[in-house]
Design a protein around this motif. Structure first.
Motif, PDB file in Angstrom:
ATOM      1  N   GLY A 192      17.526  40.708 -17.758  1.00  0.00           N
ATOM      2  CA  GLY A 192      18.685  40.978 -16.924  1.00  0.00           C
ATOM      3  C   GLY A 192      19.228  42.369 -17.164  1.00  0.00           C
ATOM      4  N   ILE A 193      20.065  42.839 -16.238  1.00  0.00           N
ATOM      5  CA  ILE A 193      20.602  44.200 -16.302  1.00  0.00           C
ATOM      6  C   ILE A 193      22.116  44.123 -16.389  1.00  0.00           C
ATOM      7  N   PRO A 194      22.752  44.878 -17.298  1.00  0.00           N
ATOM      8  CA  PRO A 194      24.218  44.876 -17.394  1.00  0.00           C
ATOM      9  C   PRO A 194      24.855  45.254 -16.057  1.00  0.00           C
ATOM     10  N   GLU A 195      25.951  44.618 -15.724  1.00  0.00           N
ATOM     11  CA  GLU A 195      26.597  44.809 -14.433  1.00  0.00           C
ATOM     12  C   GLU A 195      26.993  46.259 -14.187  1.00  0.00           C
ATOM     13  N   ASP A 196      27.459  46.953 -15.235  1.00  0.00           N
ATOM     14  CA  ASP A 196      27.914  48.331 -15.048  1.00  0.00           C
ATOM     15  C   ASP A 196      26.772  49.315 -14.807  1.00  0.00           C
ATOM     16  N   GLU A 197      25.529  48.865 -14.951  1.00  0.00           N
ATOM     17  CA  GLU A 197      24.380  49.745 -14.712  1.00  0.00           C
ATOM     18  C   GLU A 197      23.730  49.504 -13.350  1.00  0.00           C
ATOM     19  N   LEU A 198      24.164  48.453 -12.650  1.00  0.00           N
ATOM     20  CA  LEU A 198      23.528  48.096 -11.381  1.00  0.00           C
ATOM     21  C   LEU A 198      23.790  49.127 -10.275  1.00  0.00           C
ATOM     22  N   SER A 227      23.915  52.326 -10.281  1.00  0.00           N
ATOM     23  CA  SER A 227      23.123  53.563 -10.328  1.00  0.00           C
ATOM     24  C   SER A 227      21.627  53.304 -10.473  1.00  0.00           C
ATOM     25  N   ILE A 228      21.228  52.045 -10.367  1.00  0.00           N
ATOM     26  CA  ILE A 228      19.845  51.713 -10.695  1.00  0.00           C
ATOM     27  C   ILE A 228      18.837  52.296  -9.700  1.00  0.00           C
ATOM     28  N   PHE A 229      19.274  52.568  -8.455  1.00  0.00           N
ATOM     29  CA  PHE A 229      18.362  53.107  -7.444  1.00  0.00           C
ATOM     30  C   PHE A 229      18.425  54.634  -7.343  1.00  0.00           C
ATOM     31  N   LYS A 230      19.101  55.282  -8.285  1.00  0.00           N
ATOM     32  CA  LYS A 230      19.166  56.738  -8.296  1.00  0.00           C
ATOM     33  C   LYS A 230      18.005  57.314  -9.101  1.00  0.00           C
ATOM     34  N   SER A 231      17.602  58.543  -8.757  1.00  0.00           N
ATOM     35  CA  SER A 231      16.477  59.184  -9.447  1.00  0.00           C
ATOM     36  C   SER A 231      16.787  59.414 -10.912  1.00  0.00           C
ATOM     37  N   TYR A 232      15.772  59.162 -11.762  1.00  0.00           N
ATOM     38  CA  TYR A 232      15.843  59.389 -13.201  1.00  0.00           C
ATOM     39  C   TYR A 232      16.949  58.577 -13.873  1.00  0.00           C
ATOM     40  N   GLN A 233      17.265  57.426 -13.272  1.00  0.00           N
ATOM     41  CA  GLN A 233      18.233  56.540 -13.898  1.00  0.00           C
ATOM     42  C   GLN A 233      17.480  55.416 -14.614  1.00  0.00           C
ATOM     43  N   THR A 234      17.741  55.249 -15.876  1.00  0.00           N
ATOM     44  CA  THR A 234      17.161  54.141 -16.633  1.00  0.00           C
ATOM     45  C   THR A 234      18.289  53.286 -17.174  1.00  0.00           C
ATOM     46  N   THR A 235      17.945  52.056 -17.508  1.00  0.00           N
ATOM     47  CA  THR A 235      18.951  51.148 -18.042  1.00  0.00           C
ATOM     48  C   THR A 235      18.779  51.027 -19.559  1.00  0.00           C
ATOM     49  N   THR A 236      19.719  50.342 -20.147  1.00  0.00           N
ATOM     50  CA  THR A 236      19.627  50.098 -21.591  1.00  0.00           C
ATOM     51  C   THR A 236      18.584  49.025 -21.907  1.00  0.00           C
ATOM     52  N   ASN A 253      13.747  51.374   8.107  1.00  0.00           N
ATOM     53  CA  ASN A 253      14.971  50.783   8.667  1.00  0.00           C
ATOM     54  C   ASN A 253      15.346  49.487   7.954  1.00  0.00           C
ATOM     55  N   GLY A 254      15.097  49.456   6.648  1.00  0.00           N
ATOM     56  CA  GLY A 254      15.413  48.278   5.851  1.00  0.00           C
ATOM     57  C   GLY A 254      16.463  48.574   4.801  1.00  0.00           C
ATOM     58  N   LYS A 255      16.757  47.567   3.980  1.00  0.00           N
ATOM     59  CA  LYS A 255      17.734  47.694   2.902  1.00  0.00           C
ATOM     60  C   LYS A 255      17.164  47.071   1.628  1.00  0.00           C
ATOM     61  N   ILE A 256      17.637  47.553   0.479  1.00  0.00           N
ATOM     62  CA  ILE A 256      17.206  46.996  -0.800  1.00  0.00           C
ATOM     63  C   ILE A 256      18.427  46.744  -1.666  1.00  0.00           C
ATOM     64  N   TRP A 257      18.394  45.658  -2.431  1.00  0.00           N
ATOM     65  CA  TRP A 257      19.529  45.330  -3.291  1.00  0.00           C
ATOM     66  C   TRP A 257      19.035  44.545  -4.507  1.00  0.00           C
ATOM     67  N   VAL A 258      19.912  44.392  -5.478  1.00  0.00           N
ATOM     68  CA  VAL A 258      19.538  43.697  -6.711  1.00  0.00           C
ATOM     69  C   VAL A 258      20.672  42.788  -7.158  1.00  0.00           C
ATOM     70  N   GLU A 259      20.283  41.633  -7.689  1.00  0.00           N
ATOM     71  CA  GLU A 259      21.222  40.720  -8.331  1.00  0.00           C
ATOM     72  C   GLU A 259      20.675  40.428  -9.721  1.00  0.00           C
ATOM     73  N   SER A 260      21.534  40.497 -10.721  1.00  0.00           N
ATOM     74  CA  SER A 260      21.036  40.340 -12.090  1.00  0.00           C
ATOM     75  C   SER A 260      22.123  39.806 -13.004  1.00  0.00           C
ATOM     76  N   ALA A 261      21.688  39.082 -14.010  1.00  0.00           N
ATOM     77  CA  ALA A 261      22.604  38.570 -15.037  1.00  0.00           C
ATOM     78  C   ALA A 261      21.914  38.691 -16.385  1.00  0.00           C
ATOM     79  N   VAL A 262      22.608  39.284 -17.334  1.00  0.00           N
ATOM     80  CA  VAL A 262      22.032  39.495 -18.662  1.00  0.00           C
ATOM     81  C   VAL A 262      21.641  38.148 -19.276  1.00  0.00           C
ATOM     82  N   GLY A 263      20.403  38.079 -19.763  1.00  0.00           N
ATOM     83  CA  GLY A 263      19.900  36.867 -20.392  1.00  0.00           C
ATOM     84  C   GLY A 263      19.304  35.865 -19.430  1.00  0.00           C
ATOM     85  N   LYS A 264      19.451  36.096 -18.114  1.00  0.00           N
ATOM     86  CA  LYS A 264      18.927  35.148 -17.126  1.00  0.00           C
ATOM     87  C   LYS A 264      17.831  35.739 -16.242  1.00  0.00           C
TER      88      LYS A 264
END
Length: 398
Positions: free
Chosen positions: A334-340, A342-351, A376-387
């Motif tokens: 899972g990905i921490p909420e505060d990192e979601l 910026s996750i689709f920005k260039s050179y952005q990595t998560t913890t 002409n599409g969209k992309i999104w992410v849903e995440s929960a740490v540990g799940k």
């Protein structure tokens, strides 16, 4: 009331006379040059003026009810640009000349008229009408230009400042990208150099197993460097607006299964299970197959990298209205909420780190986002740490 038709002209000539033979005679003379409208009294003439774009009016002076001059006085405010000609006898010339001096009448023609002179007079009237309308348009444009000049200068100045600021930011981003790529390449290239140099200098002292180990390291480091360069070039093309797409119709489920087969070997190494689910047997979609496969492979690869041994990864596709929704769902960290954000920005990595030491360029998701948006599409992410995480994107169906 009668209307004579003529081809290839926008000029409208209205002839007003209570004598039918006069209107017929004038209509015959000019019907090949102008679109002719005739009226036999003032009421008919006004009706024509209301329904047609009359540029020139020629009226008899003596008519039942209103005279020609009175008729022109009546319509002068409503149709100020229409050029007005009077047909008159000598007894009415004084009154007509007075109307000319007041600007109500353009010219007068005495009865009986000379056809050649009448033709020249009417031609001159149409020419003057053109000059009047062109001059009015030019004056209006000049007035508008003067009124808006200061505002336009301010707007252009603001646009220039914004453009310069954008160029500065792009240059900063470019230098940042180059610095990051140079930094990321230095380590693997340094490894390649060190191990290749060791192979050369210590060739006879190394065992077969050591040779294979060093060559494997060189191969892995070379593969990572190549992947980083390819990602950087993809990102540069996309940011420069030169992403080229080759749209064709594809069977989407087969496309997804092909992506799964390309990644199954990497999932097997970590004893992970890839599960494909679709709410329909076939989905036709218009897309650039290579780019969409690149996007799907990136998302599946990330799910494999950030999931532990033995976990499951679902690749789901479903049709909603006119959109195909593709979701890659993992049981990872899972990905921490505060990192979601910026996750689709260039050179952005998560913890969050890959579970088996796999490498990441920080460009993959930014490239995927640009490719999906180009479809002409969209992309999104849903995440929960540990799940785990669910990356989804939509593209239009065919």
């Amino acid at each position: 009331m009668m209307i004579e038709q003529v081809e290839n002209t926008d000029y409208n000539l209205l002839i007003v006379d209570d004598e039918i033979e006069v209107t017929k005679s004038l209509a015959r003379q000019f019907r090949r040059k102008y679109k002719i409208h005739t009226a036999h009294n003032v009421d008919e003439a006004i009706e024509v003026m209301e329904n047609e774009n009359i540029q020139v009016v020629i009226s008899d002076q003596r008519m039942p009810g209103l005279t020609g001059v009175d008729f022109f006085h009546k319509i002068k405010d409503r149709y100020p640009d229409a050029l007005k000609l009077i047909l008159t006898g000598y007894s009415d010339i004084e009154a007509v000349i007075g109307a000319i001096n007041e600007g109500q009448v353009f010219r007068y023609i005495t009865k009986p008229w000379n056809p050649t002179e009448l033709e020249a007079t009417i031609k001159e009237a149409f020419e003057k009408y053109e000059l009047i309308t062109k001059n009015r348009k030019l004056m209006r444009n000049l007035y508008d230009a003067n009124q808006n000049l200061e505002e336009k200068v301010k707007l252009r100045t603001s646009e220039l400042e914004q453009s310069n600021e954008k160029l500065k930011q792009l240059n900063i981003e470019k230098n940042k990208y180059i610095g990051i790529v140079a930094h990321d390449l230095r380590v693997p290239i340094g490894n390649i150099f060190s191990f290749s140099e060791l192979l050369i200098s210590e060739y006879s002292n190394l065992s077969v197993e050591e040779h294979l180990e060093f060559i494997s390291i060189i191969n892995e480091r070379s593969s990572y460097s190549l992947s980083l360069m390819e990602s950087f070039l993809d990102a540069s093309k996309i940011e420069s607006g030169i992403l080229e797409l080759n749209f064709k119709t594809w069977e989407y489920n087969e496309l997804l299964k092909n992506c799964i087969s390309q990644n199954i070997i990497f999932a097997n190494k970590k004893m992970q299970t890839l599960i494909f689910e679709s709410n329909e047997d076939n989905h036709s979609v218009l897309c650039d197959r290579d780019k969409i496969e690149q996007s799907i492979n990136n998302l599946i690869s990330n799910a494999i990298k950030f999931s532990s041994l033995g976990k499951r990864i679902w690749i789901k596709v479903e049709k909603k209205n006119n959109q195909l929704i593709t979701s890659i769902i993992d049981e990872g960290q899972g990905i921490p909420e505060d990192e979601l954000k910026s996750i689709f920005k260039s050179y952005q990595t998560t913890t969050v780190k890959p579970t088996a030491g796999e490498k990441s360029t920080g460009l993959g998701l930014a490239i995927v986002k640009k490719i999906i948006e180009a479809h002409n599409g969209k992309i999104w992410v849903e995440s929960a740490v540990g799940k785990g995480s669910c990356f989804s994107f939509s593209i239009p169906t065919k």
